[in-house]
Scaffold this active site. Structure first.
Site, PDB file in Angstrom:
ATOM      1  N   HIS A   1      -3.081 -17.314  -7.895  1.00 18.16           N
ATOM      2  CA  HIS A   1      -3.528 -15.911  -8.023  1.00 18.16           C
ATOM      3  C   HIS A   1      -4.992 -15.868  -8.485  1.00 18.16           C
ATOM      4  CE1 HIS A   1      -2.046 -11.546  -8.709  1.00 18.16           C
ATOM      5  NE2 HIS A   1      -3.353 -11.558  -8.477  1.00 18.16           N
TER       6      HIS A   1
ATOM      7  N   ARG B   1      -0.065  -9.259  -2.931  1.00 17.01           N
ATOM      8  CA  ARG B   1       0.988  -9.412  -3.928  1.00 17.01           C
ATOM      9  C   ARG B   1       2.130 -10.231  -3.338  1.00 17.01           C
ATOM     10  NH1 ARG B   1      -2.339  -8.313  -7.098  1.00 17.01           N
ATOM     11  NH2 ARG B   1      -2.399  -6.570  -8.581  1.00 17.01           N
TER      12      ARG B   1
HETATM   13  P1  NAP Z   1      -7.527  -0.141  -1.634  1.00 14.79           P
HETATM   14  O1  NAP Z   1      -8.987   0.063  -1.599  1.00 14.79           O
HETATM   15  O2  NAP Z   1      -6.663   0.887  -2.270  1.00 14.79           O
HETATM   16  O3  NAP Z   1      -7.052  -0.347  -0.110  1.00 14.79           O
HETATM   17  C1  NAP Z   1      -5.726  -0.305   0.280  1.00 14.79           C
HETATM   18  C2  NAP Z   1      -5.650  -0.287   1.800  1.00 14.79           C
HETATM   19  O4  NAP Z   1      -4.268  -0.429   2.179  1.00 14.79           O
HETATM   20  C3  NAP Z   1      -6.143   1.020   2.405  1.00 14.79           C
HETATM   21  O5  NAP Z   1      -6.827   0.773   3.618  1.00 14.79           O
HETATM   22  C4  NAP Z   1      -4.834   1.764   2.683  1.00 14.79           C
HETATM   23  O6  NAP Z   1      -4.899   2.678   3.756  1.00 14.79           O
HETATM   24  C5  NAP Z   1      -3.942   0.621   3.070  1.00 14.79           C
HETATM   25  N1  NAP Z   1      -2.520   0.984   2.907  1.00 14.79           N
HETATM   26  C6  NAP Z   1      -1.877   1.400   1.794  1.00 14.79           C
HETATM   27  N2  NAP Z   1      -0.589   1.660   2.072  1.00 14.79           N
HETATM   28  C7  NAP Z   1      -0.431   1.426   3.389  1.00 14.79           C
HETATM   29  C8  NAP Z   1       0.666   1.538   4.277  1.00 14.79           C
HETATM   30  N3  NAP Z   1       1.879   1.954   3.863  1.00 14.79           N
HETATM   31  N4  NAP Z   1       0.485   1.230   5.577  1.00 14.79           N
HETATM   32  C9  NAP Z   1      -0.744   0.829   6.022  1.00 14.79           C
HETATM   33  N5  NAP Z   1      -1.828   0.702   5.229  1.00 14.79           N
HETATM   34  C10 NAP Z   1      -1.664   0.997   3.928  1.00 14.79           C
HETATM   35  O7  NAP Z   1      -7.162  -1.524  -2.328  1.00 14.79           O
HETATM   36  P2  NAP Z   1      -8.104  -2.813  -2.535  1.00 14.79           P
HETATM   37  O8  NAP Z   1      -9.034  -2.618  -3.662  1.00 14.79           O
HETATM   38  O9  NAP Z   1      -8.656  -3.184  -1.205  1.00 14.79           O
HETATM   39  O10 NAP Z   1      -7.010  -3.887  -2.990  1.00 14.79           O
HETATM   40  C11 NAP Z   1      -5.900  -4.222  -2.185  1.00 14.79           C
HETATM   41  C12 NAP Z   1      -4.903  -5.061  -2.973  1.00 14.79           C
HETATM   42  O11 NAP Z   1      -5.407  -6.389  -3.153  1.00 14.79           O
HETATM   43  C13 NAP Z   1      -4.633  -4.607  -4.408  1.00 14.79           C
HETATM   44  O12 NAP Z   1      -3.721  -3.531  -4.431  1.00 14.79           O
HETATM   45  C14 NAP Z   1      -4.073  -5.855  -5.052  1.00 14.79           C
HETATM   46  O13 NAP Z   1      -2.662  -5.886  -4.917  1.00 14.79           O
HETATM   47  C15 NAP Z   1      -4.676  -6.994  -4.225  1.00 14.79           C
HETATM   48  N6  NAP Z   1      -5.595  -7.825  -5.019  1.00 14.79           N
HETATM   49  C16 NAP Z   1      -5.308  -9.155  -5.161  1.00 14.79           C
HETATM   50  C17 NAP Z   1      -6.168  -9.968  -5.885  1.00 14.79           C
HETATM   51  C18 NAP Z   1      -5.918 -11.433  -6.022  1.00 14.79           C
HETATM   52  O14 NAP Z   1      -6.612 -12.108  -6.768  1.00 14.79           O
HETATM   53  N7  NAP Z   1      -4.954 -11.993  -5.322  1.00 14.79           N
HETATM   54  C19 NAP Z   1      -7.330  -9.423  -6.462  1.00 14.79           C
HETATM   55  C20 NAP Z   1      -7.582  -8.066  -6.283  1.00 14.79           C
HETATM   56  C21 NAP Z   1      -6.700  -7.280  -5.561  1.00 14.79           C
HETATM   57  P3  NAP Z   1      -5.866   3.978   3.695  1.00 14.79           P
HETATM   58  O15 NAP Z   1      -7.270   3.419   3.880  1.00 14.79           O
HETATM   59  O16 NAP Z   1      -5.437   4.801   4.819  1.00 14.79           O
HETATM   60  O17 NAP Z   1      -5.663   4.582   2.333  1.00 14.79           O
HETATM   61  C1  GLV Z   2      -5.556  -8.839  -9.132  1.00 18.69           C
HETATM   62  O1  GLV Z   2      -4.593  -9.261  -8.568  1.00 18.69           O
HETATM   63  C2  GLV Z   2      -5.945  -7.470  -9.099  1.00 18.69           C
HETATM   64  O2  GLV Z   2      -5.158  -6.628  -8.656  1.00 18.69           O
HETATM   65  O3  GLV Z   2      -7.078  -7.179  -9.534  1.00 18.69           O
END
Ligand code: NAP
Ligand code: GLV
Length: 306
Positions: free
Chosen positions: A269, A221
């Protein structure tokens, strides 16, 4: 069972058709103000009015991975929020980050400039061990990225909130592990969710702790990054450049310094898009599981923020 669809900037018709095919017993419609209460909602960036008029939903199913936008709304305290969990995004993230990393590491921009200038010449090959890659966030997307990058034999580090073991990745966790993680990282990849704890996490004092010649890949983000601090650190030479897919304001405003910066690559994005067929199948599967009273993957802890 009634399902309402309320997704900003999304063409509704193909989603309605796909959901109806996957859940033939459901009555599915696009939300209109004043519509009767539904059982489930499929949402992206719904207005507060939608939440206020649908207080008894059994779940809000977000058609993205990140729920920061949704959690900024006033939700009923017990509202169940379910997000996309991979649904074809992890492989997209892995390819996007690998591309950005390899393009930087192999100096492909310099070779392209030479080629355009009609010049045949060699640059000194970089040493892989001088480019340790640190992935912040080892969730569904971050873990896949860390494993993929490790396949290219880069040293890989990962940082998460709770301790994690990932094959081929040196892992750190919590505030106590953050400094050591940063100091050991040269290419920083951000895949954290946006929460009050992670807002502005990439700022002068954290980026300055990366190895000299650092490179930043932000695919989570825009608000994770203090944009002025990145520009200053590039100007000062501590950071070599960045690939950025997300921004504080989207679309990126005209005249923003990122548009024409020679050391910054931007994309709109798009690093991991919501894939409609995969997402419909996943959401339909989750709704069916919730109807049977089963737990589902991707359930959001709204107090924690992800
Ligand atoms: P997820 O499965 O919820 O993983 C989040 C990770 O971040 C987990 O390992 C979590 O730790 C860690 N985390 C959360 N808060 C933290 C903190 N304060 N300190 C250290 N580590 C922390 O999420 P995801 O599905 O991988 O997605 C991640 C993010 O990618 C989304 O939230 C979104 O913003 C972004 N995204 C972007 C796009 C794009 O097109 N640019 C597309 C999709 C997603 P734990 O394992 O200990 O819980
Ligand atoms: C895109 O940014 C998503 O969070 O899926």
């Amino acid at each position: 069972m009634k399902i309402t669809f309320c997704c900003t900037d999304t063409k509704a018709e193909p989603w309605l058709q796909g959901l109806a095919a996957a859940l033939p017993q459901a009555d599915i419609s696009v939300w209109q103000p004043g519509a009767p209460q539904s059982d489930y909602a499929v949402v992206w960036a719904p207005p507060q009015q939608f939440i206020d008029e649908q207080p008894a939903l059994r779940a809000l199913c977000n058609i993205g991975a990140g729920v920061d936008g949704l959690l900024r709304l006033r939700l009923p305290p017990s509202m169940r929020v379910v997000r996309l969990d991979d649904a074809g995004m992890a492989v997209q993230m892995a390819e996007y980050v690998s591309h950005a990393l390899i393009r930087h590491f192999r100096e492909l921009d310099q070779y392209e400039a030479q080629m355009r200038a009609g010049r045949w010449g060699y640059l000194k090959p970089p040493r892989r061990q001088d480019f340790p890659v640190g992935v912040m966030g080892l969730g569904v997307l971050g873990e896949r990225v860390a494993r993929t990058v490790a396949q290219f034999d880069f040293p890989v580090l990962g940082w998460s909130r709770s301790p994690k073991a990932v094959a081929g990745v040196r892992t750190y966790s919590g505030a106590e592990g953050f400094g050591e993680f940063l100091a050991a990282t040269r290419v920083l990849v951000n895949l954290l969710p946006l929460t009050p704890e992670t807002h502005g996490i990439m700022r002068r004092d954290t980026l300055a702790r990366l190895k000299p010649g650092a490179y930043v890949i932000n695919v989570a983000r825009g608000a994770h990054l203090v944009e002025e601090d990145l520009l200053a650190l590039i100007e000062e030479g501590h950071v070599a450049g960045a690939t950025l897919d997300v921004f504080r304001t989207e679309p990126l405003p005209a005249g923003h310094p990122f548009w024409n910066h020679p050391k910054i690559t931007i994309t709109p994005h798009t690093s991991a898009r919501t894939l409609r067929d995969e997402s419909i199948a996943q959401i339909a599967g989750k709704i069916a599981a919730m109807e049977r009273g089963e737990a589902v993957a991707g359930a959001v802890d709204t107090a924690r923020g992800y």
